[in-house]
Design a protein around this motif. Structure first.
Motif, PDB file in Angstrom:
ATOM      1  N   PRO A 150       1.597   3.044  11.899  1.00  0.00           N
ATOM      2  CA  PRO A 150       2.323   4.072  12.658  1.00  0.00           C
ATOM      3  C   PRO A 150       3.656   4.395  11.985  1.00  0.00           C
ATOM      4  CG  PRO A 150       2.390   1.968  13.807  1.00  0.00           C
ATOM      5  CD  PRO A 150       1.436   1.794  12.676  1.00  0.00           C
ATOM      6  N   VAL A 151       4.032   5.664  12.024  1.00  0.00           N
ATOM      7  CA  VAL A 151       5.252   6.137  11.361  1.00  0.00           C
ATOM      8  C   VAL A 151       6.032   7.011  12.346  1.00  0.00           C
ATOM      9  CG1 VAL A 151       6.199   7.539   9.482  1.00  0.00           C
ATOM     10  CG2 VAL A 151       4.194   6.072   9.065  1.00  0.00           C
ATOM     11  N   ASP A 152       7.356   6.820  12.366  1.00  0.00           N
ATOM     12  CA  ASP A 152       8.246   7.705  13.117  1.00  0.00           C
ATOM     13  C   ASP A 152       8.616   8.845  12.167  1.00  0.00           C
ATOM     14  OD1 ASP A 152      10.234   9.036  14.456  1.00  0.00           O
ATOM     15  OD2 ASP A 152      11.249   7.225  15.151  1.00  0.00           O
ATOM     16  N   TRP A 153       7.815   9.903  12.197  1.00  0.00           N
ATOM     17  CA  TRP A 153       7.927  10.969  11.193  1.00  0.00           C
ATOM     18  C   TRP A 153       9.262  11.703  11.282  1.00  0.00           C
ATOM     19  CZ3 TRP A 153       4.263  10.657   7.624  1.00  0.00           C
ATOM     20  CH2 TRP A 153       3.032  10.066   7.958  1.00  0.00           C
ATOM     21  N   GLU A 154       9.735  11.979  12.486  1.00  0.00           N
ATOM     22  CA  GLU A 154      11.009  12.705  12.622  1.00  0.00           C
ATOM     23  C   GLU A 154      12.147  11.884  12.028  1.00  0.00           C
ATOM     24  OE1 GLU A 154      11.544  15.657  13.514  1.00  0.00           O
ATOM     25  OE2 GLU A 154       9.777  16.317  14.644  1.00  0.00           O
ATOM     26  N   LEU A 198      11.898   9.681   9.772  1.00  0.00           N
ATOM     27  CA  LEU A 198      11.682   9.629   8.324  1.00  0.00           C
ATOM     28  C   LEU A 198      12.264  10.867   7.648  1.00  0.00           C
ATOM     29  CD1 LEU A 198      10.383   8.221   5.875  1.00  0.00           C
ATOM     30  CD2 LEU A 198       8.243   9.394   6.439  1.00  0.00           C
ATOM     31  N   VAL A 199      12.049  12.033   8.243  1.00  0.00           N
ATOM     32  CA  VAL A 199      12.585  13.272   7.683  1.00  0.00           C
ATOM     33  C   VAL A 199      14.115  13.252   7.719  1.00  0.00           C
ATOM     34  CG1 VAL A 199      12.819  15.750   8.095  1.00  0.00           C
ATOM     35  CG2 VAL A 199      10.551  14.664   8.129  1.00  0.00           C
ATOM     36  N   GLU A 200      14.668  12.815   8.820  1.00  0.00           N
ATOM     37  CA  GLU A 200      16.128  12.754   8.912  1.00  0.00           C
ATOM     38  C   GLU A 200      16.706  11.822   7.859  1.00  0.00           C
ATOM     39  OE1 GLU A 200      17.207  11.647  12.847  1.00  0.00           O
ATOM     40  OE2 GLU A 200      16.321  13.433  13.795  1.00  0.00           O
ATOM     41  N   GLN A 201      16.020  10.731   7.620  1.00  0.00           N
ATOM     42  CA  GLN A 201      16.486   9.761   6.618  1.00  0.00           C
ATOM     43  C   GLN A 201      16.500  10.383   5.225  1.00  0.00           C
ATOM     44  OE1 GLN A 201      14.191   6.176   6.684  1.00  0.00           O
ATOM     45  NE2 GLN A 201      15.334   5.183   5.048  1.00  0.00           N
ATOM     46  N   ILE A 202      15.478  11.146   4.900  1.00  0.00           N
ATOM     47  CA  ILE A 202      15.410  11.778   3.584  1.00  0.00           C
ATOM     48  C   ILE A 202      16.502  12.828   3.440  1.00  0.00           C
ATOM     49  CG2 ILE A 202      13.993  13.319   2.153  1.00  0.00           C
ATOM     50  CD1 ILE A 202      11.543  11.789   3.155  1.00  0.00           C
ATOM     51  N   PRO A 259       1.292   9.282  15.648  1.00  0.00           N
ATOM     52  CA  PRO A 259       1.778   8.060  14.987  1.00  0.00           C
ATOM     53  C   PRO A 259       1.158   7.827  13.605  1.00  0.00           C
ATOM     54  CG  PRO A 259       1.394   7.633  17.318  1.00  0.00           C
ATOM     55  CD  PRO A 259       0.887   9.014  17.052  1.00  0.00           C
ATOM     56  N   HIS A 260      -0.101   8.213  13.434  1.00  0.00           N
ATOM     57  CA  HIS A 260      -0.780   7.922  12.175  1.00  0.00           C
ATOM     58  C   HIS A 260      -1.024   9.167  11.318  1.00  0.00           C
ATOM     59  CE1 HIS A 260      -1.645   3.683  13.034  1.00  0.00           C
ATOM     60  NE2 HIS A 260      -1.786   4.069  14.300  1.00  0.00           N
TER      61      HIS A 260
END
Length: 859
Positions: free
Chosen positions: A760-764, A766-770, A806-807
């Motif tokens: 599972p990934v917290d996509w939002e 992840l984008v903010e981090q990038i 999530p996936h």
């Protein structure tokens, strides 16, 4: 069975996936349900070979022109797709309907050469069709289709392959295949058994059903079938020459039109010359109209006028000149096959000097006058010098020559004579530049063929290999000469199979089981030949192999003059007694005239069954219009910028193939295309950026330049009419010629990506981090192979989540995309994401769509 789901089967990992799409421009796609008889014509080679075969194209077109008949196509898949079909337990399918081959009524194979048998067995096995007629006989046609073969090898000696086919078609297929279709339609309607249907087919002239014959010589074992099967003869049909236009580049990537069928030169080694008599010319007006129409309908930039002896078509210079004058401003090229050097003159040279000067190919065949008389070549040293000197004076600085070794009665003097002949031509035929003439020479090993005077010659492989070494030594001392020698193993396989009898079917099947396949490809010869040797040992009692220890050789096949021959039941029209007499004449180096232009040689061909020579006198040669030079060449006056989509199966058409598709579409639309200058002009058509194979797009961009102004809407409609349904013209704009090209103005590209993750990934987040990072480094490799690093974050302009689970997630990004190669590819964008995740998290990119290309003026 439902049609094959190509979207699941074909992926970008499959080499040249556009081979398998079946939706080429010009594909017939006839209605399945309304057809009474359904054919699939198969060419047992890769698509690039089969799709450009003129016989395959003509028969496909003829069958699809018949009422209540449907004809589809299939080809030998590449090894990668073969493995995938087997792994997924899927059958070989026809490319247009994507249906299992077992759903058809008739499956026809082109048996064009002796080494095609193992490929045919591979295709039958992939299709789930029993490989022998004995296995298929208990079943109705509705269960397993009728399997037949036609082509040169099927006509010359079908016996090595007899166990695999329900019937053979001997000779020309243009007229007999529709007759077969009518017989099958009636038999299916009346509910005939497979055997009774084959008995009906055996009544059709030119159809040979091997299960109704046995013995040596072969004799009928049932009543009502002919003792000898007469080869069918048909006149060329040029209006059927235009077939589906392939997406991928094929072996003969051009429009090919037959101008003369049959050859009466009487070369004693030449099986096609003996099997295609009498000679039949096509009317010059029909040739000109068929080429002019075909070039417009196909969009090809090259055409070929073909024949066994093209130079014997007396109107060739006139036809070539007329086509040159009609088509020259469209920048098309004329290609001619190997020509008679004694007929090559300044007229033929002039019509061959198109946009791209083709390679000139001549076939002296033998290196001494005595040997040329033995083989009845009808060529002197003076003819050779005259023809090659003409080529040199007309601007050619390189020629290709074909010779053979291992001919009957050949001595070392004759072999060395090949090198001496080449040296003489280099000495006597200097190009205008004053440099030495370059010669590419191919040395083939003579293999005796059925139905020729040389069929009684015994081959000595060891002697041929010795003569190869002798010639190689000669060529090493010569400058400007490149020698190519045929591997002796190919020749031995051709002899072993080509002159075999019905017992050889067991060996062919065993060779396939041992791994033989693609036997005519030099890349495969090591494994293929070893498989054949093993198969021979296992299937032939008391098998004796020649050759040295560790290098076994298959035996050669030899027959005495009085022996019955496995092919005696095939009536080609040439008397066997005449072939025996010509064999005796060959041993005395006595020649026979060409009956198209001199006296009759009494071979037996002329008559009711086979007809007579049709030789059309030469027509006057029109003056060739001069080519526009310098300032007289048409200049670009208009540029259109086309935005288009590339969806569905078109994602499997690669970039270079796509450019070729665009050129052909523009030619079919009759656009006055502008061309670049120089020695090799090309159309001024350019894409803004190459789209990776397997990716789709809603915003590709193309520039097209014209030499005459067109109305924008008329241009758009004409272009859209020539494109596949999965390529839509979205927008057309007129761009000033002085403006930067789309390639140069390109700065960025917008993409949509579908990504999966096992974790599972917290996509939002992840984008903010990038987006919060200033640097994210990517490893890259230069074209020269040197590794280097770039800051991928600088290449990423925008990034957002369109939807997420999530996936999995759908991600939009805008990245750099410039002409100098500075760009953020989808795979690299995924790498930016992956670097922010734990090492154990894997991301799988499952879908890529390019939404838009952005240019300098858009900001």
């Amino acid at each position: 069975m439902p049609v094959i789901d190509l979207d699941r089967l074909i992926t970008s990992e499959i080499l040249r996936p556009a081979r398998y799409l079946g939706n080429e421009f010009g594909a017939a796609h006839r209605d399945w349900d309304s057809a009474a008889v359904r054919w699939v014509l198969t060419y047992p080679e890769l698509y690039e070979v089969g799709a450009s075969n003129s016989g395959h194209i003509i028969l496909y077109n003829i069958l699809n022109a018949q009422p209540r008949q449907l004809c589809d196509r299939t080809y030998l898949p590449g090894t990668d797709l073969i493995a995938r079909l087997r792994d997924r337990h899927l059958p070989l399918f026809a490319v247009e309907s994507r249906r299992d081959m077992k759903e058809f009524d008739i499956v026809g194979f082109s048996l064009a050469y002796e080494l095609g048998g193992t490929n045919i067995l591979e295709m039958l096995d992939l299709a789930g069709i029993p490989k022998t007629w004995q296995e298929r006989n208990p079943f109705a046609v509705a269960t397993y289709p009728l399997i037949f073969a036609g082509g040169p090898t099927a006509t010359s000696n079908p016996e090595p392959f007899a166990e695999f086919f329900d019937f053979f078609v001997l000779g020309d297929g243009e007229e007999v295949l529709p007759e077969i279709g009518l017989v099958v339609e009636e038999g299916l309607r009346d509910g005939l058994s497979r055997r009774d249907l084959l008995l009906d087919l055996a009544q059709v002239p030119g159809v040979y059903v091997p299960q109704f014959y046995d013995g040596m010589p072969l004799q009928p074992v049932v009543d009502g079938v002919p003792a000898r099967i007469v080869r069918r003869v048909a006149n060329p049909m040029p209006h059927y020459a235009i077939g589906p236009i392939p997406y991928v580049e094929t072996v003969h990537d051009r429009l090919s039109l037959e101008v003369r069928r049959g050859c009466t030169r009487g070369c004693r080694f030449c099986q096609p010359g003996m099997l295609t008599r009498p000679a039949r010319d096509v009317a010059p007006d029909d040739v000109v109209e068929a080429i002019a129409t075909g070039m417009q309908r196909s969009g090809y930039d090259e055409f070929s006028l073909s024949s066994l002896s093209c130079s014997d078509y007396l109107s060739l210079p006139a036809v070539g000149a007329e086509l040159h004058n009609r088509l020259d401003r469209t920048h098309v090229n004329l290609s001619l096959p190997s020509q008679r050097v004694d007929r090559f003159d300044e007229h033929i040279a002039a019509v061959m000097g198109g946009t791209r000067r083709p390679t000139l190919t001549f076939a002296p065949e033998a290196g001494s006058q005595r040997m040329r008389d033995v083989i009845n070549k009808g060529l002197t040293n003076a003819d050779l010098v005259r023809g090659v000197k003409t080529a040199a004076e007309q601007g050619w600085d390189k020629v290709k020559l074909y010779f053979m070794i291992g001919l009957p009665g050949e001595t070392d003097i004759d072999v060395v004579g090949i090198a001496e002949t080449i040296a003489m031509l280099q000495r006597e035929c200097r190009p205008a530049s004053g440099r030495r003439l370059k010669v590419n020479v191919t040395i083939s090993n003579f293999t005796p063929k059925p139905h020729t005077p040389f069929q009684w010659h015994r081959v000595d492989p060891a002697e041929i290999e010795r003569k190869q070494r002798l010639l190689k030594d000669q060529f090493r001392r010569m400058k400007g000469v490149k020698g190519n020698f045929t591997d002796i193993r190919f020749s031995m396989l051709e002899d072993f199979i080509g002159k075999g009898d019905r017992r050889l079917s067991r060996t062919i099947e065993r060779a396939w089981q041992q791994g033989a396949g693609m036997d005519s490809w030099w890349e495969a010869i090591d494994d293929a030949y070893a498989a054949w040797v093993r198969a021979y040992r296992e299937t032939v009692p008391d098998a004796i192999l020649a050759g040295e220890a560790g290098h076994p050789q298959l035996p050669t096949v030899h027959y005495d003059l009085d022996d019955p021959l496995p092919w005696d039941h095939v009536d080609t029209g040439i008397d066997k007694a005449w072939l025996q007499q010509d064999w005796a004449r060959a041993l005395e180096a006595a020649t026979v005239p060409d009956c198209s232009f001199e006296g009759c040689s009494h071979c037996g061909i002329c008559g009711v069954d086979f007809g007579h020579n049709i030789v059309i006198p030469a027509r006057p040669i029109p003056e060739i219009a001069p080519k526009p030079q310098g300032k007289d060449r048409p200049k670009p006056v208009q540029r259109f910028r086309v935005t288009f989509s590339k969806q569905g199966s078109m994602r499997f058409v690669g970039h270079l193939d796509l450019l070729r598709l665009w050129e052909r579409a523009c030619r079919r639309a009759n656009f006055p295309l502008a061309f670049t200058g120089g020695f090799h002009p090309s159309p001024r058509i350019s894409t803004a950026s190459a789209l990776a194979l397997g990716h789709v797009s809603r915003g590709e961009v193309l520039d097209i330049e014209l030499t005459q102004t067109w109305d924008l809407e008329k241009f758009r409609n004409a272009l859209a009419a020539q494109l596949p349904s999965e390529m839509e013209v979205l927008e057309v704009a007129e761009i000033p010629l002085a403006a930067p090209s789309a390639t140069k103005a390109l700065i960025a590209a917008d993409y949509t990506l579908h990504v999966n993750s096992r974790e599972p990934v917290d996509w939002e987040a992840l984008v903010e981090q990038i987006l919060a990072r200033a640097e994210i480094w990517l490893d890259k490799v230069s074209k020269s192979g040197k590794p280097y690093r770039v800051n991928g974050r600088e290449l990423l302009y925008e990034l957002s989540i369109a939807s997420a689970e999530p996936h999995s997630a759908t991600i939009d990004y805008r990245g750099c995309c410039r002409n100098d190669g500075t760009m953020l590819r989808p795979e690299q964008a995924i790498e930016l994401l992956r670097q922010q995740l734990p090492d154990t998290t894997e991301l799988d990119l499952t879908f890529v769509e390019r939404q838009q290309l952005r240019f300098q003026e858009e900001g």
